[in-house]
Scaffold this motif. Structure first.
Motif, PDB file in Angstrom:
ATOM      1  N   UNK A  95       3.806  -4.123  -9.652  1.00  0.00           N
ATOM      2  CA  UNK A  95       3.350  -3.268 -10.756  1.00  0.00           C
ATOM      3  C   UNK A  95       1.831  -3.104 -10.707  1.00  0.00           C
ATOM      4  N   UNK A  96       1.115  -4.194 -10.442  1.00  0.00           N
ATOM      5  CA  UNK A  96      -0.346  -4.117 -10.321  1.00  0.00           C
ATOM      6  C   UNK A  96      -0.755  -3.264  -9.123  1.00  0.00           C
ATOM      7  N   UNK A  97      -0.005  -3.382  -8.033  1.00  0.00           N
ATOM      8  CA  UNK A  97      -0.324  -2.599  -6.840  1.00  0.00           C
ATOM      9  C   UNK A  97      -0.145  -1.104  -7.098  1.00  0.00           C
ATOM     10  N   UNK A  98       0.917  -0.739  -7.807  1.00  0.00           N
ATOM     11  CA  UNK A  98       1.143   0.669  -8.163  1.00  0.00           C
ATOM     12  C   UNK A  98       0.030   1.163  -9.087  1.00  0.00           C
ATOM     13  N   UNK A  99      -0.335   0.329 -10.080  1.00  0.00           N
ATOM     14  CA  UNK A  99      -1.390   0.732 -11.015  1.00  0.00           C
ATOM     15  C   UNK A  99      -2.717   0.938 -10.287  1.00  0.00           C
ATOM     16  N   UNK A 100      -3.019   0.054  -9.319  1.00  0.00           N
ATOM     17  CA  UNK A 100      -4.265   0.200  -8.552  1.00  0.00           C
ATOM     18  C   UNK A 100      -4.234   1.468  -7.713  1.00  0.00           C
ATOM     19  N   UNK A 101      -3.070   1.790  -7.138  1.00  0.00           N
ATOM     20  CA  UNK A 101      -2.957   3.030  -6.368  1.00  0.00           C
ATOM     21  C   UNK A 101      -3.171   4.251  -7.253  1.00  0.00           C
ATOM     22  N   UNK A 102      -2.694   4.194  -8.473  1.00  0.00           N
ATOM     23  CA  UNK A 102      -2.921   5.300  -9.417  1.00  0.00           C
ATOM     24  C   UNK A 102      -4.397   5.441  -9.758  1.00  0.00           C
ATOM     25  N   UNK A 103      -5.092   4.300  -9.908  1.00  0.00           N
ATOM     26  CA  UNK A 103      -6.516   4.351 -10.244  1.00  0.00           C
ATOM     27  C   UNK A 103      -7.322   5.054  -9.162  1.00  0.00           C
ATOM     28  N   UNK A 104      -6.886   4.938  -7.898  1.00  0.00           N
ATOM     29  CA  UNK A 104      -7.605   5.606  -6.811  1.00  0.00           C
ATOM     30  C   UNK A 104      -7.695   7.113  -7.032  1.00  0.00           C
ATOM     31  N   UNK A 105      -6.669   7.682  -7.668  1.00  0.00           N
ATOM     32  CA  UNK A 105      -6.660   9.130  -7.898  1.00  0.00           C
ATOM     33  C   UNK A 105      -7.703   9.542  -8.926  1.00  0.00           C
TER      34      UNK A 105
END
Length: 535
Positions: A95-105
């Protein structure tokens, strides 16, 4: 009387049906590749990324340093996983990894991107652990440290060459955000697989102690500081920025202080005495040499071709070959890796690296990817052979001491892989710059203004600008500039050749030490066998 008893059946490789085991293996490979891509996308495309942010190369390198800085978080995650349970750990980590990937956008400028990449590095820390766990899950114990370990490390090694294969197409579609969109897509798939595929639960234990909250921040700061210095130090140059020295001194001081604390704990986070034992120092030395030597492929060949004006899109065939040979090396390692064979596997890998590096050391300014296919294939295959054997030997030593020593093993592995990788690249680039300057000075010293060959070359260059420059003085100036660029290019190629030859020498030295150690072990075995027979 004839013995009719049948020999015991060999243990089964898998503990679950093949289709389900294949899904676990696929999930592990996906997570390993996902983490590798996240770590390599920016370092493999630093020139394109700096253009998108209107930044210098020095500034763009902070994106790479920020991602590598939180590597030590894996140490804390091992204890968190043990205390709070494996299932919860896996779901929260993804879940944290997905959230971090979203932050990149959402990162639209360099400052925000550096912060987001630091968060992404923290979120990616548990992914390699999950890749290991999912790969080991379907295999029976006799095959976990051979087949499972080989395939896991193969998966994590594929990220770097695949980043160079995929990035040209993604950048053409819409810039650096397309790189992060792929990270997000892979993270979402991995999260779904973690939700659907449970891991064998491990008993929960209360392992987090009060002094861990003192030791771990010091280790985190120390390893993070080393990663930053080694990543950006060569670009700013080691002695030209006072803050590089201050950061390095602070990192070393933090690690020393953490070591002093751990030496005086009854149940330490890390067993320093075990880490500095001969067996573990030997293991760490082997991994460190391997990471330094492997810089020939991660920094050497791509750097040489970029000097010659090639981009990742023009090296696709070479990188696809590296991917294929990494897979082949992982499969061969899975087939042959068994306790006692580590020295033989390391010897074969080092021989392949020596031969590959010597072939590359004969490069010229006309060398192109097809001329490096054989040498780079040998090095890729060797790297996939070397690491599983080294890690299996280290894990066996740690497991013999007990589960508490796994954390100490992880810190050794992290230091040699993450910090060792940065150290290898930093050493490579630093020595390259020294050799480039030396060759440039020598070539200029050999070019006399009255040399007929120099005069002829300048006339040729000036003649090529006749159609675009009417002024003779301007043509002569442009010809001089072109000659200077040619000298610089040739000096750089010669410097790369020196580095390739140095890599071969380092690998040859490691091979000599390995063979001497192997011969000593075999002699001791023979002496012990003789003493036992006589006794």
């Amino acid at each position: 009387m004839t013995d009719t008893s049948t020999p015991p059946a060999p243990p089964r490789m898998l503990v679950m049906p093949l289709p389900r085991a294949s899904i676990y293996v696929g999930a592990s490979l996906l997570m390993g590749i996902t983490q590798g891509l996240g770590m390599s996308f920016f370092s493999s495309n630093i020139t394109q990324v700096q253009g998108e942010f209107a930044a210098t190369q020095q500034e763009a390198l902070w994106l790479v340093a920020a991602y590598l800085a939180p590597a030590a978080l894996t140490i804390a995650l091992v204890k968190i996983r043990t205390q709070f349970g494996l299932r919860l750990f896996a779901q929260v980590a993804l879940a944290c990894f997905v959230a971090a990937a979203l932050l990149n956008l959402a990162a639209l400028n360099l400052e925000n991107a550096v912060i987001v990449r630091f968060i992404s590095g923290m979120a990616a820390a548990p992914i390699s652990t999950l890749a290991f766990l999912y790969m080991l899950e379907p295999f029976s114990p006799p095959y976990k440290l051979s087949v499972g370990l080989s395939l896991t490390l193969m998966g994590t090694s594929l990220g770097t060459p695949l980043s160079r294969v995929l990035s040209p197409y993604l950048l053409d579609l819409g810039g650096w955000h397309r790189l992060t969109v792929l990270e997000l897509a892979l993270a979402l798939i991995a999260a779904a697989l973690v939700h659907l595929l449970p891991l064998t639960p491990i008993p929960r234990e209360k392992v987090i102690q009060r002094w861990d909250f003192v030791s771990f921040p010091l280790i985190f700061v120390g390893m993070g500081g080393l990663a930053v210095v080694l990543t950006v130090g060569r670009s700013y140059w080691w002695f030209d920025r006072w803050w590089l020295g201050a950061l390095l001194a602070g990192a070393i001081a933090a690690l020393i202080l953490a070591g002093i604390i751990e030496l005086n704990r009854k149940t330490p986070l890390l067993d320093i005495r075990w880490i500095v034992s001969p067996a573990i120092l030997q293991f760490a030395g082997a991994l460190l040499i391997f990471r330094v030597v492997l810089a020939e492929q991660t920094s050497g060949a791509p750097g040489l071709f970029q000097t010659l004006g090639l981009q990742n899109a023009e090296m696709q065939g070479l990188f696809w070959l590296i991917v294929a040979m990494t897979v082949l090396g992982g499969l061969v390692s899975a087939a042959v890796l068994k306790p006692g064979r580590e020295h033989a596997i390391h010897a074969v890998a080092l021989v392949l690296i020596i031969v590959g590096a010597l072939i590359d050391s004969r490069s010229t300014s006309l060398t192109r990817p097809p001329q490096m296919m054989v040498s780079q294939a040998m090095i890729a295959f060797a790297s996939a052979l070397f690491l599983p054997a080294a890690m299996a030997a280290g894990l066996i030593v740690a497991l013999k001491k007990g589960q508490l020593y796994i954390l100490s093993f992880i810190i050794v592995f992290l230091l040699t892989q993450r910090i060792g990788g940065s150290l290898g690249s930093a050493l490579f680039q630093t020595v390259l710059q020294f050799r480039q300057n030396a060759h440039t000075n020598r070539l200029y010293a050999d070019l006399g203004q009255s040399d007929p060959l120099v005069i002829q070359r300048l006339q040729t260059y000036a003649g090529s600008y006749t159609g675009t420059l009417a002024d003779a003085g301007a043509r002569q100036g442009q010809a001089t500039s072109t000659l200077a660029q040619t000298v610089q290019r040739e000096a750089t190629v010669l410097a790369y050749n020196d580095i390739f030859f140095l890599v071969a020498c380092v690998a040859a030295g490691a091979l000599a030490i390995l063979l001497a150690h192997w011969a000593m072990i075999e002699r001791n075995k023979r002496q012990l066998a003789g003493a036992t027979a006589n006794g």
